[in-house]
Design a protein around this motif. Structure first.
Motif, short mmCIF file in Angstrom:
data_model
loop_
_atom_site.label_atom_id
_atom_site.label_comp_id
_atom_site.label_asym_id
_atom_site.label_seq_id
_atom_site.Cartn_x
_atom_site.Cartn_y
_atom_site.Cartn_z
N ASP A 1 0.87 -1.17 0.00
CA ASP A 1 0.00 0.00 0.00
C ASP A 1 0.90 1.22 0.00
N ILE A 2 0.88 1.97 -1.08
CA ILE A 2 1.83 3.07 -1.29
C ILE A 2 1.06 4.39 -1.30
N SER A 3 1.58 5.38 -0.60
CA SER A 3 0.94 6.69 -0.57
C SER A 3 2.01 7.77 -0.64
N GLY A 4 1.57 8.99 -1.01
CA GLY A 4 2.49 10.11 -1.09
C GLY A 4 3.30 10.15 -2.38
N LEU A 5 2.85 9.45 -3.41
CA LEU A 5 3.57 9.48 -4.68
C LEU A 5 3.49 10.87 -5.29
N PRO A 6 4.62 11.45 -5.70
CA PRO A 6 4.59 12.82 -6.22
C PRO A 6 3.89 12.90 -7.58
N ASP B 1 5.11 9.00 -12.62
CA ASP B 1 4.12 8.06 -13.13
C ASP B 1 4.70 6.65 -13.00
N TRP B 2 3.83 5.66 -13.17
CA TRP B 2 4.29 4.27 -13.14
C TRP B 2 4.95 3.96 -14.47
N ILE B 3 6.27 4.03 -14.50
CA ILE B 3 7.03 3.80 -15.73
C ILE B 3 7.03 2.33 -16.10
N VAL B 4 7.13 1.46 -15.10
CA VAL B 4 7.08 0.02 -15.32
C VAL B 4 6.09 -0.59 -14.34
N ARG B 5 5.15 -1.37 -14.89
CA ARG B 5 4.25 -2.18 -14.07
C ARG B 5 4.54 -3.64 -14.42
N ASP B 6 5.21 -4.29 -13.54
CA ASP B 6 5.65 -5.67 -13.75
C ASP B 6 4.79 -6.55 -12.82
N ASP B 7 3.69 -7.11 -13.33
CA ASP B 7 3.27 -7.23 -14.72
C ASP B 7 2.02 -6.36 -14.98
N ASP C 1 -4.88 5.26 -7.43
CA ASP C 1 -5.81 6.34 -7.12
C ASP C 1 -5.02 7.60 -6.78
N GLY C 2 -4.72 8.41 -7.81
CA GLY C 2 -3.98 9.65 -7.58
C GLY C 2 -2.58 9.36 -7.07
#
Length: 303
Positions: A119-124, A128-134, A148-149
């Motif tokens: 669970d990740i929060s505070g993403l600037p 952006d998500w450059i790589v989504r594996d997978d 979500d934002g």
């Protein structure tokens, strides 16, 4: 018997290297190696411990560095950093800035696979998500992504012959990202497809070819922020040896890099101060040893 004419210059140069190394070591002792570590541009805090983070630097953009390939649904570019049954977390600095990278498991390894939920929060907003594996579409894609934002929940699961992970970036200048982890049985997808266990979670810092590895607590949230460690935090001891001291949670527990041995208990203030001094001395002598090793390799190569 006549002496060889080239022996004197080589001896002089070796003497110069030794003298220079001693001078550098003396300067480090005067300024304190801890100050150099604490001046890292980022830090990771978990419980009452703090880990300075120096981004791993490379010439390639982070997507090319990660090198996700569909044939094995894994990162090929991070194979030198991967370890079976281990999840690694680090910052990578390339020509496009600094990115957050997570890699789970080892491609072609002999591990058992695993399952992790972050669970990740505070993403600037700069990133952006450059790589989504997978992230491909197909019946064998088990990973789940909910974005979500500035927050995301990612459920990974993989078999022992492959790796998993993600890249988010660039992070920008003002970073404060929190990760609440769930490993193994606590992960959302555990047992649905694979039942392997991740035995270690590591933060990597420093040299891309030989990073410092600090073992983290798999059950405690962490935060990655810009700037050096706060002065009120306890510096986590880290090492490139096979056993690495864990960043301890607030309960006072510590776990070795193997994730198998745990010691607990409250220490007195004096014992904590002594331990911090010993940790600082250990970091200094580790650094000093690496410095002389580099001088020795230089002398062997060029003299």
């Amino acid at each position: 018997m006549a002496s060889r004419s080239g022996s004197r210059p080589n001896t002089d140069r070796r003497s110069f290297l030794v003298a220079t190394g001693a001078a550098l070591a003396g300067g480090a002792l005067a300024t304190g190696t801890a100050s150099a570590v604490e001046s890292a541009p980022y830090h990771l805090s978990q419980g009452d411990q703090c880990v300075p983070l120096q981004p791993l630097q490379g010439d390639d953009p982070v997507e090319a560095f990660y090198d996700y390939r569909r044939d094995r649904d894994s990162s090929y570019g991070t194979r030198s950093l991967q370890q079976p049954n281990t999840s690694v977390l680090f910052l990578y600095e390339g020509p496009d800035g600094v990115s957050l990278v997570a890699v789970h498991g080892a491609l072609g390894g002999n591990g058992d696979g695993g399952s992790i939920t972050f669970d990740i929060s505070g993403l600037p907003s700069s990133g952006d998500w450059i790589v989504r594996d997978d992230s491909y579409d197909g019946p064998n894609r088990y990973d789940r992504w909910e974005i979500d934002g500035d927050s995301a929940t990612v459920d990974w699961t993989w078999d022992g012959r492959r790796a998993d992970g993600a890249v988010y970036g660039p992070l920008g200048d003002d970073v404060s990202v929190e990760i609440d982890p769930a490993f193994n049985e606590r992960a959302a997808l555990y047992g649905d497809h694979y039942e392997g266990n991740v035995s270690n979670w590591q933060a990597l810092s420093g040299d891309l070819d030989d990073p410092t590895r600090t073992s983290l607590d798999r059950s405690t949230p962490l935060r990655i922020e810009s700037g050096s460690c706060p002065t009120t935090s306890t510096m986590a001891t880290s090492s490139t040896t096979s056993e690495t001291t864990t960043a301890r949670p607030s309960s006072g527990e510590s776990t070795t890099a193997t994730g198998m041995e745990t010691t607990g208990g409250e220490s007195s203030g004096n014992e904590d101060d002594l331990q911090r001094i010993l940790d600082g001395l250990s970091r200094f002598f580790d650094w000093l040893s690496q410095l002389f090793d580099r001088f020795a390799r230089f002398a062997e190569r060029y003299l």
